[in-house]
Design a protein around this motif. Structure first.
Motif, mmCIF file in Angstrom:
data_model
loop_
_atom_site.group_PDB
_atom_site.id
_atom_site.type_symbol
_atom_site.label_atom_id
_atom_site.label_comp_id
_atom_site.label_asym_id
_atom_site.label_seq_id
_atom_site.Cartn_x
_atom_site.Cartn_y
_atom_site.Cartn_z
ATOM 1 N N VAL A 373 -113.817 20.091 16.682
ATOM 2 C CA VAL A 373 -113.910 19.677 18.089
ATOM 3 C C VAL A 373 -113.423 20.813 18.987
ATOM 4 N N ALA A 374 -112.303 21.420 18.600
ATOM 5 C CA ALA A 374 -111.750 22.501 19.418
ATOM 6 C C ALA A 374 -112.727 23.674 19.499
ATOM 7 N N VAL A 375 -113.314 24.036 18.355
ATOM 8 C CA VAL A 375 -114.252 25.165 18.361
ATOM 9 C C VAL A 375 -115.481 24.822 19.206
ATOM 10 N N ALA A 376 -115.946 23.566 19.116
ATOM 11 C CA ALA A 376 -117.121 23.162 19.897
ATOM 12 C C ALA A 376 -116.837 23.312 21.387
ATOM 13 N N ILE A 377 -115.680 22.814 21.829
ATOM 14 C CA ILE A 377 -115.353 22.887 23.257
ATOM 15 C C ILE A 377 -115.148 24.343 23.666
ATOM 16 N N ALA A 378 -114.435 25.076 22.815
ATOM 17 C CA ALA A 378 -114.185 26.483 23.136
ATOM 18 C C ALA A 378 -115.505 27.238 23.254
ATOM 19 N N SER A 379 -116.433 26.957 22.327
ATOM 20 C CA SER A 379 -117.687 27.701 22.368
ATOM 21 C C SER A 379 -118.492 27.280 23.601
ATOM 22 N N GLY A 380 -118.433 25.993 23.979
ATOM 23 C CA GLY A 380 -119.087 25.562 25.217
ATOM 24 C C GLY A 380 -118.520 26.281 26.423
ATOM 25 N N LEU A 381 -117.197 26.407 26.459
ATOM 26 C CA LEU A 381 -116.557 27.048 27.611
ATOM 27 C C LEU A 381 -116.858 28.544 27.643
ATOM 28 N N VAL A 382 -116.705 29.183 26.468
ATOM 29 C CA VAL A 382 -116.910 30.635 26.432
ATOM 30 C C VAL A 382 -118.351 30.979 26.829
ATOM 31 N N PHE A 383 -119.308 30.211 26.228
ATOM 32 C CA PHE A 383 -120.694 30.524 26.536
ATOM 33 C C PHE A 383 -121.107 29.954 27.889
ATOM 34 N N GLY A 384 -120.266 29.102 28.470
ATOM 35 C CA GLY A 384 -120.547 28.594 29.818
ATOM 36 C C GLY A 384 -120.097 29.560 30.900
ATOM 37 N N ILE A 385 -119.243 30.521 30.517
ATOM 38 C CA ILE A 385 -118.668 31.406 31.542
ATOM 39 C C ILE A 385 -119.752 32.246 32.214
#
Lengths: 403, 227
Positions: A373-385
């Motif tokens: 879950v943490a990696v999913a959210i982190a990857s959403g945020l990082v690639f959302g930047i």
């Protein structure tokens, strides 16, 4: 702008494109579910293997005389003149006093002849005490095992291995009968269920007697082995040190015993399987990064589709940070929702696997689910930047001209 | 007030420099009603965008309510727009997934106004533009005139001093256009300064002050006429 409003506006824009949102959710959910399922398989295998060892007695410590690093050095020791001090019943009792030892039992082995009526058979005499049943995870076929009592009392009783019982007694019931072993006689208390080979030693062809009785038959005060069970798995090493200290104190300060633990072997397997599980998790996590790239793509498209809207927001006073917050929240909501769907799907999959293969105890470790879950959210945020920055940097005049 | 001094705005279009605004001096007092007219490409929209702080002049100084805003950064400009300036666009620029009420609320949301307060204010504004029965409709459920009235509601919900309208009737039939102009003129009566960019001489003629632009220069600035 309040966090509640940011979230509400983000969710509203996700609702506006249901198909696209659903596709992204599926992409993220697959990644998270893959982590859950693969780690569940790894963990299931780990539990299976360590469980097999546990059934052999993972807390088991075997004490043998002599400072041999390998077992079976007895003959070699004799040839080179090494005289190890023998283990005794008193050593066994002393070891039993350690709080890190749950139970302990001595072991005396020897060859003998058992007879009942006209039938006679070569057997192995195994002198031990009541805790042996639990320590070796034996099960009784019928009757009782050796009764608890002082180690040095030679009661005339015995317990039969299943082969000995059938070969000597046939269809007659051995329990209560008097069996002759060498010059001694003993009453049969019970019969072990069939155990098969354990450590190259066939329990089914033994007669088990109280240790003092066996010592009388073989005319010895020595104990061949001492088997001890640690209080739990974490104390095995401490228990090992305890045993060495106790026996050393009793043997005039000489460290002349060897203690073998099964735990060393099990923990090696344990760490191997943990590594495999972590590796599987890492492989599955790659799909989360791929899902992150997908999010970035879709968010970039969303930014260009909503250019006019971003221009309008700027015209009515939205700051850069607010625009970024809107798009990042949208990406984070997507990943979070996808992750939750993935956890649900993964857990369902694990449940199905458990139903299909009940032998293996499949279970995704908690760390794996949480970090997925943490990696999913982190990857959403990082690639959302990147998309969010692009949106925030739009020039309002140009943005408003695009409709 | 708004005060422009020596304002130039240049674009590079295909390697060629275009002077969209060429050394413009202009002063606008609070509460004025001004039309900005001129042929296509004369710089009317650029002038409106510069006045509305959406666009930055290449050179010159712009003082808004006494403060020099020529050198402010994006966020500071956004804050000034939020506090002082309302925009009305030819194509409404409503957010399609939000209701009329939510569209009007949006500037208050960005300003962090509490939900209850902003809902009351947005509802009152929608009532004042005659859309009381349409608060829960989405833009695609509204007529063009109604959409523009929602947009006006959104422009004035922060109680700006200046209302900047770029062809507000350009996309409406004449009846709806007339209704929109009535609302805008009512706002002018209530004390808001109105700047109106238009092609339509009838609508432009109703203002009290008329600016004419050609090739990025103000070529006419006369008072008179109007309602």
């Amino acid at each position: 702008m309040k966090a509640y409003d940011v979230t509400r506006l983000s969710l509203q824009s996700l609702q506006r494109y249901p198909l696209r949102t659903a596709m992204l959710l599926v992409a993220i959910a697959i990644g998270v579910a893959a982590v859950v399922l693969l780690t569940a398989v790894g963990e299931g295998a780990r539990r299976y293997v360590t469980g097999q060892f546990a059934s052999l007695g993972t807390h088991l410590l075997i004490v043998l005389p002599g400072r041999a690093e390998t077992t079976g050095s007895g003959i070699q020791g004799l040839l080179i003149g090494e005289t190890a001090r023998e283990l005794t019943l008193e050593d066994t009792i002393a070891i039993d006093r350690s709080p890190r030892i749950r139970q302990v039992t001595p072991l005396v082995l020897g060859a003998g002849t058992a007879s009942w009526g006209a039938r006679e058979r070569d057997i192995t005499v195994l002198g031990t005490s009541a805790p042996m049943l639990q320590i070796q995870h034996w099960t009784m076929g019928s009757g009782q095992f050796l009764p608890p009592g002082d180690l040095d009392v030679a009661q005339p009783v015995c317990v039969l291995g299943s082969v000995v019982a059938t070969e000597l007694f046939g269809s007659a019931s051995p329990i209560g009968q008097w069996l002759r072993i060498g010059d001694a006689r003993c009453r049969v208390l019970g019969i072990l269920a069939q155990q098969g080979l354990a450590g190259g030693f066939n329990v089914d062809e033994t007669v088990i007697m109280p240790v003092a009785s066996a010592q009388q038959i073989f005319n010895t005060a020595a104990v061949f082995r001492i088997l001890a069970e640690a209080a739990d798995r974490d104390t095995v090493q401490a228990a090992r040190r305890d045993i060495i200290e106790i026996v050393k104190a009793r043997h005039a300060g000489e460290e002349d015993i060897t203690v073998i633990t099964q735990d060393a072997l099990v923990s090696t397997f344990d760490s191997i399987f943990n590594m495999i599980t972590a590796g599987l998790a890492a492989i599955a996590a790659i799909s989360l990064v791929v899902a992150g790239v997908l999010i970035m793509n879709v968010m970039l498209v969303a930014v260009s589709q909503r250019t006019a809207e971003i221009g309008l927001l700027k015209a009515i006073g939205a700051r850069r940070r607010q625009i970024m917050a809107l798009f990042l929240t949208e990406a984070a909501c997507l990943s979070l929702l996808g992750a939750l769907v993935g956890i649900a799907a993964g857990s369902t999959g694990v449940w199905l696997m458990r139903v299909a293969f009940p032998v293996l105890d499949f279970a995704a470790p908690r760390w794996a689910s949480l970090s997925a879950v943490a990696v999913a959210i982190a990857s959403g945020l990082v690639f959302g930047i990147l998309p969010a920055r692009r949106a925030a940097a739009l020039d309002p005049v140009n943005a408003l001209m695009r409709r | 007030m708004m005060e422009l001094r020596g304002i130039c705005r240049e674009y590079a279009v295909g390697g060629e420099l275009v002077h969209a605004l060429d050394n413009v001096d202009l002063a606008i007092q609070p509460g004025e009603y001004i039309s900005i007219m001129g042929p296509s490409g004369s710089g009317k929209s650029t002038l409106l965008n510069v006045l509305g702080l959406l666009d930055r002049p290449t050179s010159g100084t712009y003082r808004l309510k006494g403060e020099d805003v020529s050198e402010l950064d994006d966020d500071a400009l956004a804050e000034h727009r939020q506090r002082h300036i309302g925009f009305i666009f030819q194509f409404f620029h409503l957010i399609p997934r939000l209701t009329a009420l939510e569209n009007v609320e949006l500037p208050l949301v960005l300003a962090g106004v509490a939900p209850r307060t902003r809902r009351e204010r947005a509802a009152a504004i929608l009532e004042s533009v005659g859309l009381k029965s349409r608060v829960d409709h989405r833009p695609d459920q509204l007529s063009g005139g109604e959409r523009q009235r929602v947009a006006i509601g959104r422009a004035i919900v922060m109680q700006p001093s200046f209302l900047l309208a770029d062809e507000p009737t350009g996309n409406l039939d004449s009846k709806s256009g007339g209704e929109i102009m009535q609302i805008i003129e009512q706002l002018h009566h209530d004390g808001i300064a109105v700047l109106l960019v238009t092609h339509d001489p009838v609508i432009g003629g109703r203002a009290h002050r008329h600016l004419s632009l050609r090739d990025g220069k103000i070529v006419g600035d006369r008072n008179g006429g109007g309602v």
